[in-house]
Design a protein around this motif. Structure first.
Motif, short mmCIF file in Angstrom:
data_model
loop_
_atom_site.label_atom_id
_atom_site.label_comp_id
_atom_site.label_asym_id
_atom_site.label_seq_id
_atom_site.Cartn_x
_atom_site.Cartn_y
_atom_site.Cartn_z
N ALA A 143 0.83 -1.21 0.00
CA ALA A 143 0.00 0.00 0.00
C ALA A 143 0.87 1.26 0.00
O ALA A 143 0.61 2.21 -0.75
N ILE A 144 1.89 1.26 0.81
CA ILE A 144 2.76 2.44 0.90
C ILE A 144 3.56 2.62 -0.38
O ILE A 144 3.72 3.75 -0.87
N ALA A 145 4.04 1.54 -0.97
CA ALA A 145 4.77 1.64 -2.23
C ALA A 145 3.87 2.25 -3.32
O ALA A 145 4.31 3.10 -4.10
N LEU A 146 2.60 1.85 -3.33
CA LEU A 146 1.67 2.38 -4.32
C LEU A 146 1.37 3.86 -4.08
O LEU A 146 1.31 4.65 -5.02
N VAL A 147 1.18 4.24 -2.81
CA VAL A 147 0.84 5.63 -2.53
C VAL A 147 2.04 6.55 -2.78
O VAL A 147 1.88 7.66 -3.30
N VAL A 148 3.24 6.09 -2.47
CA VAL A 148 4.43 6.90 -2.74
C VAL A 148 4.65 7.04 -4.25
O VAL A 148 4.97 8.12 -4.75
N ALA A 149 4.43 5.96 -5.00
CA ALA A 149 4.54 6.04 -6.47
C ALA A 149 3.53 7.05 -7.02
O ALA A 149 3.85 7.84 -7.92
N SER B 265 15.16 9.33 -0.29
CA SER B 265 14.94 8.58 -1.53
C SER B 265 13.53 8.00 -1.50
O SER B 265 12.86 7.97 -0.46
N ARG B 266 13.11 7.49 -2.64
CA ARG B 266 11.78 6.87 -2.69
C ARG B 266 11.69 5.70 -1.72
O ARG B 266 10.71 5.56 -1.00
N LYS B 267 12.72 4.85 -1.70
CA LYS B 267 12.71 3.68 -0.81
C LYS B 267 12.69 4.11 0.66
O LYS B 267 11.97 3.52 1.48
N GLN B 268 13.47 5.12 1.01
CA GLN B 268 13.49 5.60 2.39
C GLN B 268 12.17 6.26 2.77
O GLN B 268 11.71 6.14 3.91
N THR B 269 11.54 6.93 1.83
CA THR B 269 10.22 7.52 2.07
C THR B 269 9.20 6.42 2.32
O THR B 269 8.39 6.51 3.26
N GLU B 270 9.24 5.38 1.50
CA GLU B 270 8.34 4.24 1.69
C GLU B 270 8.55 3.62 3.07
O GLU B 270 7.58 3.32 3.79
N ARG B 271 9.81 3.45 3.44
CA ARG B 271 10.11 2.83 4.73
C ARG B 271 9.61 3.69 5.90
O ARG B 271 9.00 3.19 6.84
N ALA B 272 9.83 5.00 5.80
CA ALA B 272 9.40 5.91 6.88
C ALA B 272 7.88 5.90 7.03
O ALA B 272 7.35 5.82 8.15
N MET B 273 7.17 5.96 5.91
CA MET B 273 5.71 5.96 5.98
C MET B 273 5.17 4.62 6.47
O MET B 273 4.22 4.56 7.26
N ALA B 274 5.78 3.54 6.00
CA ALA B 274 5.34 2.21 6.44
C ALA B 274 5.56 2.04 7.95
O ALA B 274 4.71 1.46 8.65
N GLU B 275 6.68 2.54 8.46
CA GLU B 275 6.92 2.46 9.91
C GLU B 275 5.86 3.23 10.69
O GLU B 275 5.39 2.76 11.73
N LEU B 276 5.48 4.40 10.19
CA LEU B 276 4.44 5.18 10.86
C LEU B 276 3.11 4.44 10.87
O LEU B 276 2.41 4.40 11.89
N VAL B 277 2.76 3.84 9.75
CA VAL B 277 1.48 3.12 9.66
C VAL B 277 1.51 1.86 10.51
O VAL B 277 0.57 1.58 11.27
N GLN B 278 2.59 1.10 10.43
CA GLN B 278 2.64 -0.16 11.19
C GLN B 278 2.61 0.09 12.70
O GLN B 278 2.09 -0.74 13.45
N ALA B 279 3.12 1.22 13.13
CA ALA B 279 3.07 1.57 14.56
C ALA B 279 1.63 1.78 15.04
O ALA B 279 1.36 1.75 16.24
#
Length: 198
Positions: A93-99, A178-192
């Protein structure tokens, strides 16, 4: 009176040509609205980009506001389809929204800057916020399942904030991730925001 056999063919060819012209106009409008400020985009520029006369654009859509709304409706349908992810699959989901934001986040941010001055943008952004809220409810259902009332509303607001275009702007543009780091940061926020499994 007998209708000439070629008449229905000519009518169909004309309808197809009009539909193709409409698509050319919508494509040109979407490109210009995404590339610049709404209040600087003109029907003349859209017509030039589409290789048509300004009168042709007016004949099809009437006003800039009507053209913007039509282009947005067409684009939004495509955008919703591109964002669909399996429920509770946070990384996908995060990869799709960041794209999605990498494609048009800058245009969204420009629209936000003008929404209090341009009624057409305000209406479009209200629709976008409602659509994003529904996407969060559907996509991150597991983060909301056990919650009711004010707790559920707060959690949904957190999910929206964590995946909002302004969060993308903060991470991607302001902090230069970067795109990957942005995905990771947003995913960490959501998973929390998901309940902890014991």
């Amino acid at each position: 009176m007998k209708v000439p056999a070629s008449r229905p063919y000519r009518m169909q060819a004309r309808a197809e040509a009009q539909a193709a012209t409409r698509v050319r106009i919508l494509d040109a409008a979407a490109e210009l609205f995404m590339a610049g400020w709404y209040d600087e985009v003109t029907l003349r520029a859209i017509a030039r980009s589409a290789g048509l006369s300004q009168q042709t654009v007016i004949n099809h859509f009437g006003t800039k506001e009507a053209l913007f709304t039509a282009a947005l409706e067409r684009f939004s349908a495509q955008r919703r389809a591109q964002r669909e992810a399996p429920v509770d699959d946070v990384p996908t989901a995060i990869a799709l929204v960041v794209a999605d934001y990498d494609r048009m986040g800058d245009a969204n941010v420009r629209a936000l800057a003008l929404e209090h001055r341009v009624e057409t943008l305000a209406a479009a952004l209200d629709g976008g916020r409602a659509s994003h809220r529904e996407w969060c409810e559907r996509t991150f259902a597991g983060a909301l399942d056990a919650l009711r009332g004010a707790d559920r509303r707060r959690r949904l607001a957190q999910l929206q904030a964590a995946t909002d275009v302004l969060m993308w702007k903060l991470l991607r543009r302001d902090h230069g991730l970067s795109r990957k780091q942005t995905e990771r940061a947003m995913a960490e926020l959501v998973q929390a925001l998901y309940p902890r499994r014991s």
